[in-house]
Write a protein that holds these residues in place. Structure first.
Motif: not given
Lengths: 325, 325
Positions: B172-180
């Protein structure tokens, strides 16, 4: 009735009868997978031997552990050349399964891959008892009658052989004006959902992926009428079109519930109601297994007129058969 | 780890072990049906006993003939109140099947309908090994280990118990920016397709019907990556968005093929690639069965930011829970 077909069916059914069978797999892609699916539904209700439907590549790569010498694998490809389905049939045969393939093209790769081969007719001159569903239904009720004899199965086979063709023609004629009205009214829709349940679901699926997405480039999704209330119904609105197939028999209550809700909030409902079909010539105790075939023929005519009003022939493709993929 | 959960699991697995089992049925609606589906995939690959997934009402009305005293029926409802799933569990029990239900609510109607009851935790404080997928995976690998003992199954259970929670958090932390970025870029899309295959397909399905259609009122459809080439790919165009989940292991080649084609013709591809996941703590030989769970958590975060950028909370409904249906 084509005598070669009758002979091919007899040989395939005898082969199934001569083996110990622990499971059935129906394996194909897209429209052909949808074609096989009603047969799985019938087996599910009529016999204790388990059965399942797979898209061909999923079948090969998933490699179900129960696949083996006591399996029957029934595959289908109209052209007989669909690479995934040819490979899936070869894969099943390599595992010792009894393989039966349906195709319009004799001597095709699929024909040669399968141990038992069933040809079906196609085109405007083809009789219903010899086309893809006709052959499939004669196969599946023939297998049921071989494994657990019952007069009902003989009546189902007789319904295919003597009643189905005319039932198709009469119901097409009855719904001609409705098909034209659909084509005219829905020609500008960029998205049309389809909805059904039970044995009719695969017709919602094939209409969504073959007729709408593939042949008309209209966005779509097949919604299961029972699943509708667990998510999809929230996208219902006055301007969202739904084609709803209502079956007869055991799963109709699911369709009724979805239709009752959907029509309250959408002004664009197209109802294909199997209760309105003329099913003369189809034995009363198996009509629940046949109405879906009539729905498929009726829907095909709907697609034909949608295509005409949109000036977008059903034969046009931008990718399929035009490039490597 | 919750000791009551461990005890409930032990009792359920012992019950399965003590019976002759001829088939497994996974029965639920919508998101809960999707939750159960990876377990069916695992059984399909690991054991010869057949298994199948049904939406609850379809299960009741179709009434598979093989349902009986040698069946195990595993059902799930988050609230424990979904009427169709409660009825399906009662129906299965009336047929003599061994029933096991998963729910977040003890003493709910589903809890009381099932012979064996599994509670799971939920919410931001819940540990992965005690949430819905954690309990389901401990159940399914526990059943496999009971029926055909293998060290791999013990390693899978240990992976749930000691590795899964942290793996969720790290990814989740790794993909936070991608999610935004996803939320910002896709906030005006009226339709977003999802695509996957194999064990990941049910995550494409639940994202389409629960996150997009239900919670965001965005049109969607889950496309099977193998089926894509047999119809749906014709709707691919530069402005048609696809979320593609690529798994690891046996079915990845199907995802690769669909992704390779789709990205040539659509400029709006969102790729969730399990090969980029950090799977430390998950035993290497079962990662193919776990990557889909991480994909689900990653996708949930994508939905959260889509919701924020759209100003449309994931909790908003217009029909669900607001009226009779």
């Amino acid at each position: 009735m084509n005598q070669e077909h009758a002979h091919q069916l007899q040989v395939g059914i005898e082969a199934v009868k001569s083996r110990e069978i622990s499971n059935f797999y129906f394996v194909a892609c897209g429209g052909s997978m949808a074609t096989l699916t009603p047969a799985q539904y019938i087996l599910d209700r009529e016999i204790e031997i388990p059965s399942a439907v797979y898209s061909s590549n999923e079948f090969i790569l998933r490699a179900p552990k129960a696949l083996g010498p006591t399996s029957v694998v029934i595959s289908c490809s109209h052209s007989g050349t669909t690479p995934e389905t040819v490979q899936a049939t070869e894969f099943a045969r390599s595992k010792g399964a009894l393989t039966i393939s349906l195709t319009h093209l004799a001597d095709s790769p699929l024909w040669n891959a399968a141990e038992y081969k069933l040809h079906y007719d196609w085109g405007t001159d083809a009789r219903a008892e010899d086309n893809n569903y006709g052959i499939l239904y004669r196969l599946i009720f023939g297998i049921l009658d071989a494994l657990q004899p019952h007069e009902k199965y003989a009546r189902a086979i007789a319904s295919v052989e003597t009643g189905l063709h005319d039932a198709f023609e009469r119901n097409k004629a009855m719904t001609l004006e409705a098909a034209k009205a659909f084509g005219s009214q829905f020609k500008r829709e960029p998205l049309i959902y389809t909805m059904a349940s039970g044995i009719n679901y695969s017709h919602a699926y094939s209409f969504a992926i073959c007729l709408l997405q593939e042949m008309q480039w209209i966005h779509s999704s097949a919604i299961h009428a029972g699943e509708y209330f667990h998510g999809p119904f929230e996208i219902t609105d006055y301007d969202v079109p739904f084609i709803i197939i209502k079956g007869i028999g055991e799963t109709r209550s699911m369709d009724d519930r979805a239709h009752d809700f959907c029509r309250k909030y959408s002004d664009k409902i197209v109802l294909i109601d199997a209760e309105t079909f003329d099913m003369e010539g189809i034995s009363a105790d198996v009509r629940n297994y046949f109405a879906n075939l009539i729905a498929g023929v009726v829907l095909r005519q709907y697609a034909q007129y949608l295509s005409e009003f949109r000036g977008h022939p059903l034969s046009v493709r931008r990718y399929m058969w035009k490039m490597e993929y």
